[in-house]
Enzyme design. Structure first.
Site, short mmCIF file in Angstrom:
data_model
loop_
_atom_site.label_atom_id
_atom_site.label_comp_id
_atom_site.label_asym_id
_atom_site.label_seq_id
_atom_site.Cartn_x
_atom_site.Cartn_y
_atom_site.Cartn_z
N ILE A 22 0.82 -1.22 0.00
CA ILE A 22 0.00 0.00 0.00
C ILE A 22 0.86 1.27 0.00
O ILE A 22 0.50 2.27 -0.63
CB ILE A 22 -1.00 0.00 1.19
CG1 ILE A 22 -2.04 1.09 1.00
CG2 ILE A 22 -0.28 0.16 2.53
CD1 ILE A 22 -3.21 1.00 1.98
N ASP A 53 -1.15 -7.45 1.23
CA ASP A 53 -2.16 -8.41 0.78
C ASP A 53 -2.58 -9.35 1.92
O ASP A 53 -3.65 -9.93 1.88
CB ASP A 53 -1.61 -9.23 -0.39
CG ASP A 53 -2.72 -9.84 -1.23
OD1 ASP A 53 -3.43 -9.06 -1.89
OD2 ASP A 53 -2.88 -11.08 -1.19
N GLU A 130 -10.04 -3.14 18.00
CA GLU A 130 -8.93 -4.08 18.24
C GLU A 130 -8.18 -3.64 19.47
O GLU A 130 -8.46 -2.60 20.07
CB GLU A 130 -8.00 -4.12 17.02
CG GLU A 130 -8.65 -4.76 15.80
CD GLU A 130 -7.74 -4.81 14.59
OE1 GLU A 130 -6.51 -4.79 14.75
OE2 GLU A 130 -8.28 -4.86 13.48
N ASP A 223 14.97 -5.70 2.36
CA ASP A 223 15.82 -5.22 1.26
C ASP A 223 16.08 -3.71 1.31
O ASP A 223 17.22 -3.26 1.19
CB ASP A 223 15.19 -5.56 -0.10
CG ASP A 223 14.94 -7.05 -0.26
OD1 ASP A 223 15.57 -7.84 0.45
OD2 ASP A 223 14.12 -7.41 -1.13
N HIS A 244 3.13 -10.58 16.91
CA HIS A 244 1.67 -10.65 17.05
C HIS A 244 1.35 -11.80 18.00
O HIS A 244 1.90 -12.89 17.86
CB HIS A 244 1.02 -10.88 15.69
CG HIS A 244 -0.43 -10.55 15.67
ND1 HIS A 244 -1.36 -11.34 16.31
CD2 HIS A 244 -1.13 -9.54 15.10
CE1 HIS A 244 -2.57 -10.81 16.12
NE2 HIS A 244 -2.45 -9.71 15.39
N ARG A 295 -0.35 -4.82 22.19
CA ARG A 295 0.02 -6.09 21.56
C ARG A 295 1.24 -6.74 22.21
O ARG A 295 1.30 -7.95 22.36
CB ARG A 295 0.30 -5.79 20.08
CG ARG A 295 0.37 -6.99 19.23
CD ARG A 295 0.47 -6.57 17.79
NE ARG A 295 -0.83 -6.32 17.20
CZ ARG A 295 -1.01 -5.87 15.97
NH1 ARG A 295 0.03 -5.60 15.20
NH2 ARG A 295 -2.22 -5.68 15.50
N HIS A 350 5.84 -9.98 13.47
CA HIS A 350 4.74 -9.39 12.70
C HIS A 350 5.11 -8.09 12.00
O HIS A 350 4.75 -7.88 10.85
CB HIS A 350 3.57 -9.16 13.65
CG HIS A 350 2.32 -8.67 12.99
ND1 HIS A 350 1.69 -9.35 11.97
CD2 HIS A 350 1.56 -7.55 13.21
CE1 HIS A 350 0.60 -8.68 11.59
NE2 HIS A 350 0.51 -7.58 12.32
N ARG A 385 3.58 -0.79 17.96
CA ARG A 385 2.56 -0.23 17.07
C ARG A 385 1.15 -0.61 17.53
O ARG A 385 0.88 -1.76 17.89
CB ARG A 385 2.78 -0.77 15.65
CG ARG A 385 1.74 -0.30 14.65
CD ARG A 385 2.11 -0.68 13.25
NE ARG A 385 2.07 -2.10 13.01
CZ ARG A 385 0.95 -2.80 12.78
NH1 ARG A 385 -0.23 -2.21 12.79
NH2 ARG A 385 1.02 -4.09 12.56
N SER A 390 -0.87 0.22 10.44
CA SER A 390 0.22 0.08 9.46
C SER A 390 -0.24 0.42 8.05
O SER A 390 0.47 1.10 7.31
CB SER A 390 0.82 -1.32 9.52
OG SER A 390 -0.17 -2.28 9.31
#
Ligand code: SIN
Length: 521
Positions: A22, A53, A130, A223, A244, A295, A350, A385, A390
């Protein structure tokens, strides 16, 4: 892949974007909207090579109480998030989601007609809640939100007349000259081809491939972070690797399969509770917010309960699981798990909260180099986070970086001396990369994981330094994507281990066993 030392052909573009999640898509869109010619190069061969995805939960947006959203991000970060970055994220959230996702791409977030929204502007969105969120504010499509966003996004960019999408094209090295970045060398077939650009935006995602169990795709080899660090860019907060708490962990799982499906936090937001091997609900003993605690807190609690008692299960008896999460229900059953019996879960790597240090427009410390998405450290997440921020961070910073990158001067091929790609011996010994990767993951999993010890961290650093030296020796004479991915993973693993060893203060997801007191209650 064949190579040439003097490529006769260059790609040129005003803006080179590397990576097609994204954040990269957002950057490409914004740069093209600003009139730039964009080359979007990605090593992905299918959309699910990008973590976007795989993103389940959704995308958080400010509703009637943006101040509470800010407070939730800061609290989840263990009070370490950069307040200006948080302000930016929250204040832009609604507008960027509406502009790009709803109005440009036509994403249909889940709605429910019978629950009027106090915002009044979108009366029937079904906002999810969440962990760490004080209110329901997460837009989603089932628990396949990333998938439902990325596919139309790529289709839109593919049809855009200012954007050239190049798939199966990994970036190997940045092209630099006198402190400026001029693009990257791509491992396109048949030649290793320089892509010369006025500005380069890295959007290469995370580092899941450095850990034995991860919710990331295999392509997450760090990378962009490695290339940027090797070119001299500043990186920051590399010790803050988020695990996670509820990755699916069927009993048949021997731990050797690395990419593991997530059971979204949205399931706990909808009422799922965690039970230990004795069937007891344990999270209320760890944190006042129980299953909806930050988390890192939940992940450590799950690890501890598994270590002392055996399997931990997510009890979904209070959730209309099959109706609300049909995709997750199917995935459980495909792996022999009956959700009604409780879903076995375990922590898995995660998200990296740190990365290439960037400002509010995604600018790195190197001229004309930008970074967005998981490979960037914007300061929004600090040491941990908040769920479902994200995709939002990737979109907000992607769009801002793309628009800013479009303002730089165009490509200057004459300034660029393409590096000589090394192809004296293109073959690697059998099993070389797989063996080194396995060693790297073992060290990271055992010593640079959820709970850390300073001595182990420094021992891990020594092992990783040796491993990187062995890999570098091969990179001097060979150019294959597999070897570069291993090189990149060895660079980022060392950066994480070093940053963790140098930080003697537990905070968020950097948790030292000997010094457990964080700022948390
Ligand atoms: C999840 O659905 O639990 C993951 C969401 C996120 O990582 O923000």
């Amino acid at each position: 892949m064949s190579r040439t030392d003097s490529p006769s052909e260059f790609y040129t573009a005003d803006v080179l974007v590397v990576g097609s999640g994204i954040a990269g898509c957002g950057a490409a869109l914004a740069a093209a909207r600003a009139g730039a010619d964009v080359l979007l190069a990605t090593k992905a061969t299918t959309p699910d090579d990008a973590a976007t995805d795989w993103a389940q939960g959704g995308i958080a947006v400010a509703r009637s109480d943006p101040e509470q959203f800010r407070r939730d991000i800061v609290a989840a970060s263990d009070d370490t998030a950069d307040p200006e970055a948080v302000d930016l994220l929250v204040s832009q959230s609604r507008a960027v989601v509406t502009d790009v996702l709803v109005e440009t791409l036509g994403i249909e977030f889940d709605r429910r007609g019978d629950d009027p929204d106090p915002d009044g502007d979108r009366p029937d969105y079904e906002y999810a809640r969440e962990a760490g969120h004080a209110e329901s504010r997460i837009l989603h499509v089932d628990a396949r939100t990333g998938h439902r966003i990325l596919r139309p996004f790529l289709a839109y960019l593919r049809d855009h007349d200012r954007i050239r999408l190049l798939e199966d094209a990994a970036a190997l090295e940045l092209l630099t000259h006198e402190g400026r970045v001029h693009g990257a060398v791509l491992d396109t077939t048949p030649t290793g081809t320089p892509a010369v650009a006025g500005a380069t935006v890295l959007a290469t995602g995370g580092i899941g491939a450095c850990y034995p169990r991860t919710t990331n795709p295999a392509a997450a080899t760090g990378d962009g972070i490695a290339m940027a660090a090797l070119a001299g860019a500043e990186v920051a907060d590399m010790e803050f690797v988020q695990f996670h708490p509820t990755a699916l962990a069927p009993e048949s799982d021997d731990g050797s399969g690395r990419a593991t499906p997530l059971i979204s936090e949205a399931v706990r937001g909808a009422g799922g509770v965690l039970r230990n091997a004795a069937g007891e609900r344990f999270m209320p003993e760890y944190h006042a917010d129980a299953e909806l605690a930050p988390r890192d807190v939940v992940a450590r609690a799950v690890k501890r309960e598994r270590a002392t008692g055996g399997a931990v299960r997510l009890d979904v008896s209070g959730v209309a699981f099959d109706e609300r999460f049909p995709g997750l229900a199917r995935r459980c059953r495909e792996r022999g798990v009956d959700p009604a019996a409780g879903i076995p879960v375990a922590p898995a790597e995660h998200f990296l909260c740190g990365g290439i240090a960037v400002d509010d427009r995604g600018r790195s410390s190197l001229e004309n180099l930008f970074a967005v998405g998981e490979c960037a450290r914007t300061g929004v997440h600090g040491a941990n986070r908040l769920a479902s921020t994200s995709l939002l961070e990737g979109l907000v910073w992607g769009v801002r970086a793309g628009a800013t990158a479009a303002e730089t001067d165009g490509p200057s091929p004459d300034a660029v001396e393409p590096p000589t790609l090394r192809d004296r011996d293109p073959h690697l010994p059998d099993g070389f990369a797989a063996g080194k990767f396995e060693r790297l993951r073992r060290v990271m999993g055992e010593h640079v994981g959820l709970v850390r010890d300073p001595e182990e961290l420094s021992r891990a650093g020594s092992v990783l330094r040796r491993l990187k030296g062995e890999v570098d020796a091969y990179v001097r004479t060979r150019t294959t994507r597999e070897l570069y991915e291993l090189r990149n993973a060895s660079v980022v693993a060392l950066l994480v281990a070093r940053a963790a060893a140098n930080n003697r203060q537990s905070a968020g997801c950097h948790y030292l066993a000997e010094q457990p007191a964080t700022r948390r209650p």
